[in-house]
Write an enzyme that holds these catalytic residues in place. Structure first.
Site, PDB file in Angstrom:
ATOM      1  N   PRO A   6      53.920  42.780  61.872  1.00 44.42           N
ATOM      2  CA  PRO A   6      52.590  42.716  62.213  1.00 44.42           C
ATOM      3  C   PRO A   6      51.473  43.578  61.481  1.00 44.42           C
ATOM      4  O   PRO A   6      50.387  43.351  61.517  1.00 44.42           O
ATOM      5  CB  PRO A   6      52.849  43.605  63.885  1.00 44.42           C
ATOM      6  CG  PRO A   6      54.372  43.915  63.439  1.00 44.42           C
ATOM      7  CD  PRO A   6      54.805  43.201  62.200  1.00 44.42           C
ATOM      8  N   GLU A  59      62.807  47.979  64.322  1.00 50.72           N
ATOM      9  CA  GLU A  59      61.391  48.647  64.051  1.00 50.72           C
ATOM     10  C   GLU A  59      61.245  48.202  62.495  1.00 50.72           C
ATOM     11  O   GLU A  59      60.229  48.759  62.151  1.00 50.72           O
ATOM     12  CB  GLU A  59      61.760  50.066  64.180  1.00 50.72           C
ATOM     13  CG  GLU A  59      62.054  50.787  65.435  1.00 50.72           C
ATOM     14  CD  GLU A  59      61.130  50.199  66.395  1.00 50.72           C
ATOM     15  OE1 GLU A  59      61.549  49.556  67.451  1.00 50.72           O
ATOM     16  OE2 GLU A  59      59.830  50.289  66.213  1.00 50.72           O
ATOM     17  N   ARG A 115      53.818  21.624  54.460  1.00 48.26           N
ATOM     18  CA  ARG A 115      52.972  20.284  54.616  1.00 48.26           C
ATOM     19  C   ARG A 115      51.845  20.237  53.631  1.00 48.26           C
ATOM     20  O   ARG A 115      51.331  19.338  53.583  1.00 48.26           O
ATOM     21  CB  ARG A 115      52.160  20.352  56.116  1.00 48.26           C
ATOM     22  CG  ARG A 115      51.032  21.410  56.476  1.00 48.26           C
ATOM     23  CD  ARG A 115      50.701  21.439  57.883  1.00 48.26           C
ATOM     24  NE  ARG A 115      50.045  19.951  58.011  1.00 48.26           N
ATOM     25  CZ  ARG A 115      48.584  20.120  57.840  1.00 48.26           C
ATOM     26  NH1 ARG A 115      48.061  20.825  57.367  1.00 48.26           N
ATOM     27  NH2 ARG A 115      47.869  18.849  58.222  1.00 48.26           N
ATOM     28  N   ASP A 175      41.691  18.976  56.896  1.00 51.23           N
ATOM     29  CA  ASP A 175      42.253  20.007  58.125  1.00 51.23           C
ATOM     30  C   ASP A 175      41.154  21.074  58.443  1.00 51.23           C
ATOM     31  O   ASP A 175      40.293  21.406  57.512  1.00 51.23           O
ATOM     32  CB  ASP A 175      43.575  20.838  57.500  1.00 51.23           C
ATOM     33  CG  ASP A 175      44.498  19.559  57.441  1.00 51.23           C
ATOM     34  OD1 ASP A 175      44.529  18.550  58.127  1.00 51.23           O
ATOM     35  OD2 ASP A 175      45.871  20.071  56.947  1.00 51.23           O
TER      36      ASP A 175
END
Ligand SMILES: COC(=O)c1ccnc(N)c1
Length: 246
Positions: free
Chosen positions: A85, A112, A157, A172
C-alpha cells in the site's frame, strides 16, 4: 513474457490458467511460475516471519527465505515487483512499462510486510534487477496476492498477441496517446431497443467520422462527470482541435 510469483499461498493463483491467460499460455505468449516461499525456509518449522524490531503489532517476513527464493527465481534484466500500500501507484502507464520486461517477479508480502533489507539488497545497482514497490490503490489488503492478480491481468493483456486481433488496447481507458487521462464512453450492442431504451442513432449511421467524434465527446463527458481529476491532467495539449466546443 515470463511471470514468476513467490507467495505463501500459491493456491491464490489457480485463476491464471483460466480464460485469456490460460489461452495465452497455451500459445506460448506467456509463462507463469508460482513458487511457495516456504520451499526456501530451511528451519524445522519452515518459519517465514518473526516479531518486528522496535516492537509493535503483527509479524514481519524474514529476509533469509526471501533472499534465497529471489536469488533462485530472478534472471538478469528481470523486474522485481513488490505490491504494497505504500508503493507508487500502479496505472495503465506503469502496466505498459512492465509489459516491456522479459521477466516480472512478484514478491507477495503478508503480515506487516517483508523485511525492508530485501528490497534494499535488490535495489543496489550491482543486483542487475529493477525493484518496483507498487500500490493498486489507497487501501490495505491482507496480502499482496490479489494485487498481483490485478497487475498480471493488466500487464499481460498488453503483451502483443495476447488479445485477439479484434480487440485493441489503444482505445482503452487511460491508454497512452489519445485516451491518456480519459475514460471510455458508453458502449452498446443488439437489440436496437431494450426496455424502451434505444441505441444512439449515430452508432447505426455507418458514418465512421461522426461515430469517432461522438465516442470522443462521450469519453470527455464521462471523464468530466466521473473523473474530473483526470480531466484536469488532460490540459490543453490533451484536447484535439474539435474538443474545445464541449
Ligand atoms: C499487502 O499488500 C497490500 O495490502 C497492498 C498491495 C498493493 N496495493 C495495495 N493497495 C495494498
Amino acid at each position: 513474457m515470463r511471470f514468476d510469483i513467490i507467495t505463501i499461498f500459491p493456491e491464490y493463483f489457480t485463476p491464471l490458467s483460466a480464460s485469456l491467460l490460460g489461452k495465452a499460455q497455451d500459445r506460448g505468449l506467456l509463462s507463469f511460475g508460482v513458487h511457495d516461499l516456504r520451499e526456501w525456509a530451511y528451519d524445522r518449522h519452515r518459519t517465514v516471519d518473526d516479531t518486528p524490531y522496535g516492537g509493535g503489532p503483527g509479524m514481519v517476513m524474514k529476509p533469509e527465505p526471501w533472499g534465497q527464493a529471489l536469488d533462485d527465481v530472478l534472471t538478469p534484466g528481470a523486474r522485481l515487483v513488490v505490491p504494497t500500500p505504500s508503493g507508487r501507484r500502479f496505472t495503465q502507464k506503469v502496466a505498459g512499462e512492465l509489459a516491456a520486461s522479459p521477466q516480472l517477479v512478484f514478491a507477495c508480502g503478508r503480515y506487516e510486510g517483508i523485511d525492508s533489507r530485501v528490497m534494499a539488497h535488490y535495489s543496489s545497482p550491482s543486483s542487475g534487477v529493477e525493484v518496483d514497490e507498487l500500490s493498486i490503490g489507497d487501501y490495505v489488503l491482507a496480502g499482496g496476492e490479489v494485487a498481483v492478480l490485478v497487475m498480471i491481468e493488466a500487464v499481460s493483456r498488453l503483451v502483443p498477441g495476447v488479445l485477439g486481433n479484434a480487440e485493441s488496447v489503444s482505445d482503452d481507458s487511460f491508454a497512452p496517446g489519445r485516451m491518456e487521462n480519459l475514460v471510455e464512453g458508453p458502449v452498446y450492442t443488439k437489440p436496437p431497443v431494450w426496455r424502451g431504451l434505444e441505441v444512439p442513432q449515430v452508432l447505426t449511421s455507418g458514418h465512421h467520422g461522426r461515430i469517432a467524434r461522438w465516442r470522443r465527446d462521450e469519453a470527455l463527458r464521462r471523464t468530466a462527470a466521473l473523473r474530473p481529476d483526470l480531466l484536469a491532467r488532460l490540459g490543453r495539449e490533451g484536447l484535439d482541435k474539435h474538443d474545445r466546443r464541449l
